[in-house]
Write a protein that holds these residues in place. Structure first.
Motif, PDB file in Angstrom:
ATOM      1  N   GLY A  59      45.714   7.002   3.328  1.00  0.00           N
ATOM      2  CA  GLY A  59      44.603   5.802   3.098  1.00  0.00           C
ATOM      3  C   GLY A  59      43.648   5.842   2.149  1.00  0.00           C
ATOM      4  O   GLY A  59      43.824   7.036   1.463  1.00  0.00           O
ATOM      5  N   CYS A  60      42.808   4.833   2.027  1.00  0.00           N
ATOM      6  CA  CYS A  60      41.651   5.092   0.902  1.00  0.00           C
ATOM      7  C   CYS A  60      40.606   3.986   1.358  1.00  0.00           C
ATOM      8  O   CYS A  60      41.005   3.051   1.972  1.00  0.00           O
ATOM      9  CB  CYS A  60      42.112   4.648  -0.490  1.00  0.00           C
ATOM     10  SG  CYS A  60      40.872   4.803  -1.762  1.00  0.00           S
ATOM     11  N   GLU A  61      39.406   4.621   1.461  1.00  0.00           N
ATOM     12  CA  GLU A  61      38.112   3.411   1.540  1.00  0.00           C
ATOM     13  C   GLU A  61      37.973   3.185   0.136  1.00  0.00           C
ATOM     14  O   GLU A  61      37.207   3.537  -0.375  1.00  0.00           O
ATOM     15  CB  GLU A  61      36.931   4.215   2.175  1.00  0.00           C
ATOM     16  CG  GLU A  61      35.783   3.089   2.546  1.00  0.00           C
ATOM     17  CD  GLU A  61      35.020   3.816   3.495  1.00  0.00           C
ATOM     18  OE1 GLU A  61      34.065   3.042   3.893  1.00  0.00           O
ATOM     19  OE2 GLU A  61      34.824   5.040   3.407  1.00  0.00           O
ATOM     20  N   VAL A  62      38.396   1.799   0.007  1.00  0.00           N
ATOM     21  CA  VAL A  62      38.200   0.955  -1.483  1.00  0.00           C
ATOM     22  C   VAL A  62      36.642   0.390  -1.342  1.00  0.00           C
ATOM     23  O   VAL A  62      36.404  -0.041  -0.224  1.00  0.00           O
ATOM     24  CB  VAL A  62      39.375   0.314  -1.707  1.00  0.00           C
ATOM     25  CG1 VAL A  62      40.533   0.878  -1.920  1.00  0.00           C
ATOM     26  CG2 VAL A  62      39.236  -1.012  -0.647  1.00  0.00           C
ATOM     27  N   TYR A  63      36.273   0.057  -2.691  1.00  0.00           N
ATOM     28  CA  TYR A  63      34.997  -0.772  -2.759  1.00  0.00           C
ATOM     29  C   TYR A  63      35.760  -2.134  -3.356  1.00  0.00           C
ATOM     30  O   TYR A  63      36.589  -2.112  -4.299  1.00  0.00           O
ATOM     31  CB  TYR A  63      34.100  -0.004  -3.833  1.00  0.00           C
ATOM     32  CG  TYR A  63      33.818   1.190  -3.813  1.00  0.00           C
ATOM     33  CD1 TYR A  63      32.627   1.517  -2.836  1.00  0.00           C
ATOM     34  CD2 TYR A  63      34.521   2.404  -4.312  1.00  0.00           C
ATOM     35  CE1 TYR A  63      32.379   2.846  -2.557  1.00  0.00           C
ATOM     36  CE2 TYR A  63      34.090   3.685  -4.101  1.00  0.00           C
ATOM     37  CZ  TYR A  63      32.891   3.936  -3.140  1.00  0.00           C
ATOM     38  OH  TYR A  63      32.486   5.315  -3.002  1.00  0.00           O
TER      39      TYR A  63
END
Length: 164
Positions: free
Chosen positions: A65-69
Motif C-alpha cells: 500500500g501507500c499513504e498518498v497525499y
C-alpha cells in the motif's frame, strides 16, 4: 486470540517518519505470530519489492500500500498554500489490478501532481480505484480532520463518496 494485522505502517522509506527496516519488520511480525502485514510509506513505493520478497520468504502475507497525499483541489493546481500537500489517504492493494493502479496513482502524483510533495486527487483516485481499498489514514486524513472539527455529516458524506 484474534489475529492482528498492521495495515498502516511506515518503513525507512517514509523519510522523517518511518524507522522500520524491512528485514527486521518482517522478522518481528513472524516472531509475534502475525500472518500478514502492510507497508504504507508516505507518497512512495520504494520498498514494495523488497518488502514483498522478504515477507514471502518468511511466510508472511504482504499487503502493499501507500499513504498518498490528496490535493485539496486538483493535483494540477499549484497556487500557494491552498494547494499544498493536502490530506492523507491510505490505499491498499487487494490484487494485481490494485498494484498496477497504485503504481499509476503514485507515479502520476510525482510527474503531474508534485507540489512540495507528490499529490493525487479525487479524479485520479476514481479513475484508478479498481483493486484498491482506501482507509481514512491518520489524523491528517480528510475524514479524521472533519471529525475533529465536529463536522460528522461532511465526514460521512466523504466516506460514502470514497466508498463509491
Amino acid at each position: 486470540m484474534t489475529p492482528f494485522v498492521h495495515l498502516h505502517l511506515h518503513t525507512e522509506y517514509s523519510l522523517l517518519d518511518g524507522a522500520c527496516r524491512i528485514k527486521q519488520l518482517i522478522a518481528a511480525a513472524r516472531e509475534k505470530g502475525q500472518t500478514a502485514i502492510a507497508i504504507t510509506d508516505h507518497g512512495v513505493m520504494y520498498g514494495a519489492v523488497e518488502f514483498y520478497k522478504e515477507a514471502k520468504k518468511k511466510g508472511i502475507h504482504p499487503v502493499i500500500g501507500c499513504e498518498v497525499y490528496v490535493a485539496p483541489r486538483s493535483r494540477e493546481l499549484k497556487e500557494g498554500k491552498k494547494d499544498m500537500s493536502g490530506n492523507h489517504l491510505v490505499l491498499l492493494c487487494k490484487n494485481a489490478e490494485g498494484y498496477k493502479n497504485l503504481c499509476r496513482i503514485v507515479s502520476d502524483a510525482f510527474t503531474v501532481g508534485f507540489y512540495s510533495k507528490p499529490r493525487t486527487d479525487l479524479e485520479t483516485l476514481k479513475k484508478y480505484s479498481g483493486g484498491l481499498i482506501a482507509l481514512s489514514a491518520c489524523l491528517a486524513g480528510y475524514i479524521p480532520r472533519l471529525l475533529r472539527s465536529g463536522d460528522y455529516e461532511k465526514a460521512k458524506e466523504h466516506a460514502l463518496e470514497m466508498q463509491a
